[in-house]
Design a protein around this motif. Structure first.
Motif, PDB file in Angstrom:
ATOM      1  N   CYS A  56      10.517  -3.413  -4.071  1.00 63.74           N
ATOM      2  CA  CYS A  56      10.361  -3.399  -2.779  1.00 63.74           C
ATOM      3  C   CYS A  56       9.357  -2.746  -1.967  1.00 63.74           C
ATOM      4  O   CYS A  56       8.597  -1.800  -2.722  1.00 63.74           O
ATOM      5  CB  CYS A  56      11.679  -2.411  -2.327  1.00 63.74           C
ATOM      6  SG  CYS A  56      11.669  -0.792  -2.856  1.00 63.74           S
ATOM      7  N   SER A  57       8.895  -2.952  -1.000  1.00 59.67           N
ATOM      8  CA  SER A  57       7.853  -2.487  -0.078  1.00 59.67           C
ATOM      9  C   SER A  57       8.374  -1.524   1.081  1.00 59.67           C
ATOM     10  O   SER A  57       9.455  -1.909   1.701  1.00 59.67           O
ATOM     11  CB  SER A  57       6.766  -3.509   0.140  1.00 59.67           C
ATOM     12  OG  SER A  57       7.361  -4.294   1.051  1.00 59.67           O
ATOM     13  N   GLN A  58       7.362  -0.683   1.637  1.00 60.02           N
ATOM     14  CA  GLN A  58       7.929  -0.180   2.682  1.00 60.02           C
ATOM     15  C   GLN A  58       7.637  -1.104   3.993  1.00 60.02           C
ATOM     16  O   GLN A  58       6.858  -2.263   3.950  1.00 60.02           O
ATOM     17  CB  GLN A  58       6.868   0.979   3.081  1.00 60.02           C
ATOM     18  CG  GLN A  58       6.846   2.055   1.896  1.00 60.02           C
ATOM     19  CD  GLN A  58       8.189   2.775   1.915  1.00 60.02           C
ATOM     20  OE1 GLN A  58       8.682   3.028   2.644  1.00 60.02           O
ATOM     21  NE2 GLN A  58       8.355   2.910   0.780  1.00 60.02           N
ATOM     22  N   ALA A  59       8.633  -1.024   5.048  1.00 63.61           N
ATOM     23  CA  ALA A  59       8.671  -2.043   6.033  1.00 63.61           C
ATOM     24  C   ALA A  59       7.370  -1.926   6.821  1.00 63.61           C
ATOM     25  O   ALA A  59       6.658  -0.672   7.221  1.00 63.61           O
ATOM     26  CB  ALA A  59       9.787  -1.544   6.968  1.00 63.61           C
ATOM     27  N   THR A  60       6.803  -2.978   7.312  1.00 65.92           N
ATOM     28  CA  THR A  60       5.362  -2.913   7.989  1.00 65.92           C
ATOM     29  C   THR A  60       5.775  -2.592   9.399  1.00 65.92           C
ATOM     30  O   THR A  60       6.570  -3.453   9.904  1.00 65.92           O
ATOM     31  CB  THR A  60       4.760  -4.318   7.895  1.00 65.92           C
ATOM     32  OG1 THR A  60       4.745  -4.865   6.542  1.00 65.92           O
ATOM     33  CG2 THR A  60       3.677  -4.500   8.594  1.00 65.92           C
ATOM     34  N   PRO A  61       5.273  -1.701   9.862  1.00 65.36           N
ATOM     35  CA  PRO A  61       5.748  -1.533  11.421  1.00 65.36           C
ATOM     36  C   PRO A  61       5.425  -2.470  12.285  1.00 65.36           C
ATOM     37  O   PRO A  61       4.498  -3.158  12.445  1.00 65.36           O
ATOM     38  CB  PRO A  61       4.952  -0.077  11.536  1.00 65.36           C
ATOM     39  CG  PRO A  61       4.473   0.343  10.492  1.00 65.36           C
ATOM     40  CD  PRO A  61       4.430  -0.692   9.381  1.00 65.36           C
ATOM     41  N   GLN A  62       6.445  -2.764  13.309  1.00 66.43           N
ATOM     42  CA  GLN A  62       6.092  -3.886  14.326  1.00 66.43           C
ATOM     43  C   GLN A  62       5.674  -3.005  15.549  1.00 66.43           C
ATOM     44  O   GLN A  62       5.773  -1.589  15.546  1.00 66.43           O
ATOM     45  CB  GLN A  62       7.349  -4.745  14.566  1.00 66.43           C
ATOM     46  CG  GLN A  62       7.881  -5.314  13.173  1.00 66.43           C
ATOM     47  CD  GLN A  62       6.922  -6.460  12.708  1.00 66.43           C
ATOM     48  OE1 GLN A  62       6.380  -7.006  13.479  1.00 66.43           O
ATOM     49  NE2 GLN A  62       6.745  -6.203  11.513  1.00 66.43           N
ATOM     50  N   LYS A  63       5.314  -3.776  16.585  1.00 64.49           N
ATOM     51  CA  LYS A  63       4.857  -3.006  17.897  1.00 64.49           C
ATOM     52  C   LYS A  63       5.903  -2.572  18.533  1.00 64.49           C
ATOM     53  O   LYS A  63       5.769  -1.646  19.047  1.00 64.49           O
ATOM     54  CB  LYS A  63       4.003  -3.983  18.567  1.00 64.49           C
ATOM     55  CG  LYS A  63       2.710  -4.399  18.229  1.00 64.49           C
ATOM     56  CD  LYS A  63       2.085  -5.134  19.032  1.00 64.49           C
ATOM     57  CE  LYS A  63       0.331  -5.511  18.482  1.00 64.49           C
ATOM     58  NZ  LYS A  63      -0.224  -6.479  19.404  1.00 64.49           N
ATOM     59  N   GLN A 394      -0.510   5.790  -5.808  1.00 61.07           N
ATOM     60  CA  GLN A 394      -0.748   5.406  -4.203  1.00 61.07           C
ATOM     61  C   GLN A 394      -1.075   4.348  -3.811  1.00 61.07           C
ATOM     62  O   GLN A 394      -2.425   3.805  -4.406  1.00 61.07           O
ATOM     63  CB  GLN A 394      -1.606   6.805  -3.501  1.00 61.07           C
ATOM     64  CG  GLN A 394      -1.205   8.294  -3.720  1.00 61.07           C
ATOM     65  CD  GLN A 394       0.086   8.535  -2.937  1.00 61.07           C
ATOM     66  OE1 GLN A 394       0.359   7.540  -1.945  1.00 61.07           O
ATOM     67  NE2 GLN A 394       0.810   9.441  -3.343  1.00 61.07           N
ATOM     68  N   GLY A 395      -0.753   3.925  -2.674  1.00 61.88           N
ATOM     69  CA  GLY A 395      -1.115   2.353  -2.188  1.00 61.88           C
ATOM     70  C   GLY A 395      -0.368   1.343  -2.788  1.00 61.88           C
ATOM     71  O   GLY A 395      -0.741   0.264  -2.430  1.00 61.88           O
ATOM     72  N   ARG A 396       0.192   1.470  -4.054  1.00 57.12           N
ATOM     73  CA  ARG A 396       0.861   0.336  -4.545  1.00 57.12           C
ATOM     74  C   ARG A 396       2.387   0.290  -4.199  1.00 57.12           C
ATOM     75  O   ARG A 396       2.779   0.984  -3.835  1.00 57.12           O
ATOM     76  CB  ARG A 396       0.482   0.347  -6.092  1.00 57.12           C
ATOM     77  CG  ARG A 396      -0.913   0.568  -6.781  1.00 57.12           C
ATOM     78  CD  ARG A 396      -0.834   0.479  -8.115  1.00 57.12           C
ATOM     79  NE  ARG A 396      -0.133  -0.530  -8.874  1.00 57.12           N
ATOM     80  CZ  ARG A 396       0.083  -0.540 -10.246  1.00 57.12           C
ATOM     81  NH1 ARG A 396      -0.541   0.349 -10.982  1.00 57.12           N
ATOM     82  NH2 ARG A 396       0.871  -1.775 -10.907  1.00 57.12           N
ATOM     83  N   ARG A 397       2.632  -0.977  -4.712  1.00 56.15           N
ATOM     84  CA  ARG A 397       4.432  -1.090  -4.256  1.00 56.15           C
ATOM     85  C   ARG A 397       5.115  -0.743  -5.047  1.00 56.15           C
ATOM     86  O   ARG A 397       4.687  -0.301  -6.121  1.00 56.15           O
ATOM     87  CB  ARG A 397       4.513  -2.674  -4.380  1.00 56.15           C
ATOM     88  CG  ARG A 397       3.650  -3.807  -3.478  1.00 56.15           C
ATOM     89  CD  ARG A 397       3.897  -5.274  -3.690  1.00 56.15           C
ATOM     90  NE  ARG A 397       5.167  -5.362  -3.192  1.00 56.15           N
ATOM     91  CZ  ARG A 397       5.776  -6.649  -3.387  1.00 56.15           C
ATOM     92  NH1 ARG A 397       5.172  -7.569  -4.127  1.00 56.15           N
ATOM     93  NH2 ARG A 397       6.961  -6.810  -3.044  1.00 56.15           N
ATOM     94  N   PRO A 398       6.099   0.152  -4.513  1.00 55.87           N
ATOM     95  CA  PRO A 398       6.922   0.872  -5.260  1.00 55.87           C
ATOM     96  C   PRO A 398       7.900  -0.050  -6.632  1.00 55.87           C
ATOM     97  O   PRO A 398       7.887  -1.502  -6.417  1.00 55.87           O
ATOM     98  CB  PRO A 398       8.306   1.361  -4.359  1.00 55.87           C
ATOM     99  CG  PRO A 398       7.481   1.051  -2.944  1.00 55.87           C
ATOM    100  CD  PRO A 398       6.641   0.033  -3.230  1.00 55.87           C
ATOM    101  N   LYS A 399       8.081   0.551  -7.527  1.00 55.96           N
ATOM    102  CA  LYS A 399       8.760  -0.154  -8.707  1.00 55.96           C
ATOM    103  C   LYS A 399       9.840   1.000  -9.164  1.00 55.96           C
ATOM    104  O   LYS A 399       9.770   2.019  -9.043  1.00 55.96           O
ATOM    105  CB  LYS A 399       7.692  -0.228  -9.886  1.00 55.96           C
ATOM    106  CG  LYS A 399       6.555  -1.336  -9.704  1.00 55.96           C
ATOM    107  CD  LYS A 399       5.940  -1.231 -11.125  1.00 55.96           C
ATOM    108  CE  LYS A 399       4.565  -2.338 -10.819  1.00 55.96           C
ATOM    109  NZ  LYS A 399       4.113  -2.538 -12.001  1.00 55.96           N
ATOM    110  N   GLU A 400      10.952   0.461  -9.647  1.00 55.30           N
ATOM    111  CA  GLU A 400      11.970   1.143  -9.887  1.00 55.30           C
ATOM    112  C   GLU A 400      11.617   2.052 -11.388  1.00 55.30           C
ATOM    113  O   GLU A 400      11.035   1.466 -12.249  1.00 55.30           O
ATOM    114  CB  GLU A 400      13.254   0.532 -10.134  1.00 55.30           C
ATOM    115  CG  GLU A 400      14.441   1.358 -10.726  1.00 55.30           C
ATOM    116  CD  GLU A 400      15.727   0.484 -10.974  1.00 55.30           C
ATOM    117  OE1 GLU A 400      16.866   1.214 -11.009  1.00 55.30           O
ATOM    118  OE2 GLU A 400      15.960  -0.642 -10.809  1.00 55.30           O
ATOM    119  N   GLY A 401      11.847   3.352 -11.413  1.00 49.32           N
ATOM    120  CA  GLY A 401      11.632   4.046 -12.624  1.00 49.32           C
ATOM    121  C   GLY A 401      10.146   4.563 -12.518  1.00 49.32           C
ATOM    122  O   GLY A 401       9.746   5.192 -13.625  1.00 49.32           O
TER     123      GLY A 401
END
Length: 789
Positions: A56-63, A394-401
């Motif tokens: 999963c990745s962090q939501a990209t903020p919309q305007k 830091q800066g990479r997509r999250p991974k489980e565990g």
């Protein structure tokens, strides 16, 4: 009315099943799962299944954020920048659905749910899928931990019309909130053996346009059937069933499903389920001289030991992960929940009481150390959970565990020191890797890592006893213990530099009540005042931030603000049955740990409020939600399963018995009998689904002991008698301190206390039962003989 079974988690289509309440599966009820296996419908609909697992990745903020930006829930805020036009649960969404004649798409989850993250990334950030939702549906997002009533109602529908349930939960409702299609996680697009979320939306849209009347009629029939099936009432019954019979049947069902080798009660996934362990300890106590009693004790202690040695326990930072994906307790789902820590601390403390083995008390202390460090608010409350997912760097997509696993190279670099005295060349890293089963290739099988994200990674799990590890290298056992502890501390310090998992900083009254119990019980058993102080601070937090003095009501939630501040939603989310039941239990445990009657007085007040808001005066037992709060929901339920958390009715049965023991108020004993009678049919049918309630039934029919200590609370002889009581596993009792003041709260409740005297001006104990008391006892050893013959 048709029920569609789901795609099996491996992708095969199962045959259709007749609609009906799904049989509870031990250890894997909906409350225990966070990934999809099901879709259900009151008309033939496509089935959704488990998609390919990605990070999963962090939501990209919309305007422009959607309206969820105004919410407090961490889960809702995770969706605040989705292109989906989300509404929170409320009248605005319902009015829009009625005005525009659109079905409601209800999405339920929680902030640390891995598969909720997956669906958010894959579908709710997808512009085309969002356009479908926005044009043809009114989309409502619910945090199941904020609104357990909404979650329970629609999970009942999903389970009743399919083969299971879980989160994220996806349910389509009529504008009048009646469900007609339900499922869990959907991949975004069609696969070879599954139907994607886009296709599901398109087909529901067409069904709504072409067959809306049939949908509405079938939805009404489903709701009517669920109402009948979910009714829990005394009916014509006057008394609850035999405790001996229910005890025996519950034990036999557990015995049949027990894993002899690894402990626990299922193949996989395996959940800790402390309510089962608590039942087994109680069963042992009342059957100590029988073979079944010994068997119950062995099952519980072995399960606790195997869990503590397995990867489900975080050996570096302590605390327990949510469940194991295999029967060996090796590779966990890495999320950490407050309610697990709370209940497991009590279970390991009780194991220490029963066995005297400090292995169990050390585990309990480790759990509470983790909670104090990672899940505690500065003002005393406790946060809800830590996520399973985090970025490896830091800066990479999250991974489980990612936060919890290790490579051999990392350990070797952190622990290069040679071990003196070993029979072969050995470094501290090699010793630790041998003991905890780390290998160059990694100790996570490919079947547990389908995307290959954890190749070469290891989960620490104890492979050998300290004695075997010491013998293997010709070392002293204590030397090995010291080396391993030093090594784990170095790993802990190194892990601090990794990106941390997301913290759900929401505070829930119910789980805080469980945690107050965890600290109070463990602190009392081990005689550690510092642990009891955490329980006191937790209770003070609840009273200061989650209790409305004017109405006597609890609030369900509050949220961490900046610094040490606490924020609330507006309007506040009021408490549910479990909030009252679990907080009352925590306060009763805290009174017994501190002998401060103010906690007991508050427990009585909360119980009065619980009775007023939730008691079913016609059928007996407690509803899960207030009638007013749940207005509009098609069902008002009574929770009838002890799962990852105990049922609030089960806990309430115990609370009522204890409150009767503390006050002598007959009304609470009468309510307990009515409650147990109302759940008679559920207990008779599947006692293993209600082990905590079967335990309450036994306590009721065995008669509660009142242990009264007459003495000065600060005197050494008083404390010695109190500690004697705390050291003995004896769940069916209340512990009362009589300080000789006839105007004290407890003396006013129980007039007989004023007749009990200190012997020779020494602290004196009396054991009372059925309005008769033992001879006075002044020596702890004599009291122990009487309580634990």
């Amino acid at each position: 009315m048709l029920g569609a079974r789901a795609w099996h988690r491996r992708g095969f289509l199962l045959p259709r099943a007749r609609p009906g309440l799904a049989a509870s599966r031990r250890g894997s009820s909906s409350r225990d799962k966070d990934r999809s296996v099901t879709v259900s419908s009151s008309v033939p609909m496509p089935a959704g299944g488990k998609g390919s697992r990605t990070n999963c990745s962090q939501a990209t903020p919309q305007k422009v954020p959607n309206r969820l930006i105004n919410e407090k829930s961490p889960y809702l805020l995770q969706h605040a920048y989705n292109p989906v036009d989300w509404y929170p649960w409320g009248q605005e969404a319902f009015d829009k659905a009625r005005k525009e004649n659109k079905p409601i798409f209800l999405s339920v989850g929680y902030s640390t749910c891995h598969w909720c993250h997956m669906m958010e990334e894959e579908s709710f950030q997808n512009e085309e899928i969002s356009r479908l939702l926005n044009e043809d549906f009114v989309s409502v997002k619910v945090d199941r931990e904020e609104r357990p009533d909404v979650d329970k109602v629609y999970m009942t529908f999903v389970q009743a019309t399919s083969s299971g349930g879980g989160w994220p939960m996806s349910v389509w409702l009529t504008p009048n909130l009646q469900p007609f299609v339900g499922g869990t996680y959907f991949p975004p697009e069609d696969g070879l053996t599954r139907v994607g979320f886009r296709t599901v939306l398109q087909r529901i849209r067409e069904q709504w346009k072409q067959n809306k009347n049939a949908l509405l009629e079938n939805s009404q029939r489903v709701t009517t059937a669920l109402l009948a099936r979910s009714e829990i009432s005394m009916g014509d019954r006057q008394l609850p069933p035999s405790a001996a019979t229910m005890n025996s049947r519950c034990f036999q069902q557990l015995d049949e499903g027990y894993d002899e080798e690894y402990g626990g009660f299922a193949e996989a996934p395996k959940f800790p389920t402390p309510v089962i362990l608590s039942f087994l300890f109680s069963y042992w106590l009342s059957h100590r001289l029988t073979q079944d009693g010994s068997r119950a004790q062995q099952m519980a202690l072995h399960t606790l030991k195997m869990m503590a040695n397995g990867g489900i326990r975080d050996h570096v930072g302590q605390g327990f992960h949510r469940y194991s994906t295999d029967r060996q307790w090796h590779v966990p789902h890495f999320e950490k929940m407050l309610y697990d820590q709370a209940q497991l601390a009590v279970a390991y403390s009780q194991a220490f009481q029963i066995s005297g083995d400090e292995f169990y008390s050390d585990v309990a202390k480790g759990i509470l150390q983790y909670v104090a460090r990672n899940l505690s608010h500065r003002s005393g409350g406790f946060y809800s959970a830590e996520d399973a997912d985090s970025p490896p760097e830091q800066g990479r997509r999250p991974k489980e565990g990612a936060f919890y696993v290790w490579t051999v190279k990392e350990v070797q670099q952190l622990l290069p020191e040679p071990v003196p005295g070993a029979t072969e060349p050995l470094t501290s890293g090699q010793l630790l890797m041998k003991h905890y089963g780390l290998t160059e290739a990694g100790n996570i099988s490919s079947s547990q890592d389908p995307k290959g994200e954890l190749q070469g990674q290891n989960v620490l799990t104890v492979r050998y006893s300290l004695e075997l590890t010491a013998a293997r290298f010709g070392l002293d056992v204590e030397a090995v213990r010291t080396l391993l502890n030093t090594g784990l501390e170095k790993l802990f310090q190194a892990r601090k530099h990794r990106p941390k998992p997301h913290l759900d900083s929401k505070t829930l009254a119910a789980w805080n009540g469980l945690m107050v119990s965890g600290y109070a019980v463990t602190g009392a058993v081990l005689g550690l005042e510092r642990l009891i102080s955490y329980a006191i601070n937790g209770a003070k937090f609840l009273k200061r931030h989650m209790f409305d003095v004017a109405s006597g009501r609890l609030m369900r939630t509050c949220y961490a603000g900046s610094g040490a501040t606490v924020e609330h939603s507006n309007p506040p989310c009021w408490g549910f049955l479990e909030d009252y039941a679990f907080v009352v239990r925590g306060l009763l445990d805290l009174y017994e740990a501190t002998q401060e009657s103010a906690w007991l007085e508050w427990a009585l007040r909360l119980q009065d409020t619980q009775d007023r808001l939730f008691w079913d005066s016609q059928g007996g037992g407690y509803f899960c939600s207030e009638a007013e709060l749940g207005a509009g929901l098609p069902l008002r339920l009574k929770d009838d399963q002890d799962g990852a958390e105990p049922s609030a009715n089960s806990v309430s049965a115990h609370n009522l018995l204890r409150l009767h023991g503390f006050t002598g108020h007959k009304d609470w004993m009468d309510k307990c009998v009515c409650l147990l009678t109302a759940f008679s049919e559920r207990m008779r049918r599947v006692p293993v689904a209600l082990p905590e309630m079967v335990r309450a039934l036994s306590a009721h029919q065995q008669t509660l002991k009142q242990i009264v200590i007459c003495g000065d609370p600060q005197a050494k002889d008083t404390k010695a008698l109190l500690q004697c009581v705390h050291s003995i596993y004896m769940p069916n009792k209340v512990l009362i301190l009589a300080d000789g003041d006839p105007s004290s709260f407890l003396s006013r409740q129980l007039p007989f206390l004023s007749t009990l005297r200190r012997l020779d001006d020494r602290a004196t104990a009396y054991v009372c039962e059925n309005q008769a008391c033992s001879l006075p006892i002044t020596e702890p050893c004599e009291l122990r003989k009487l309580l634990h013959p």
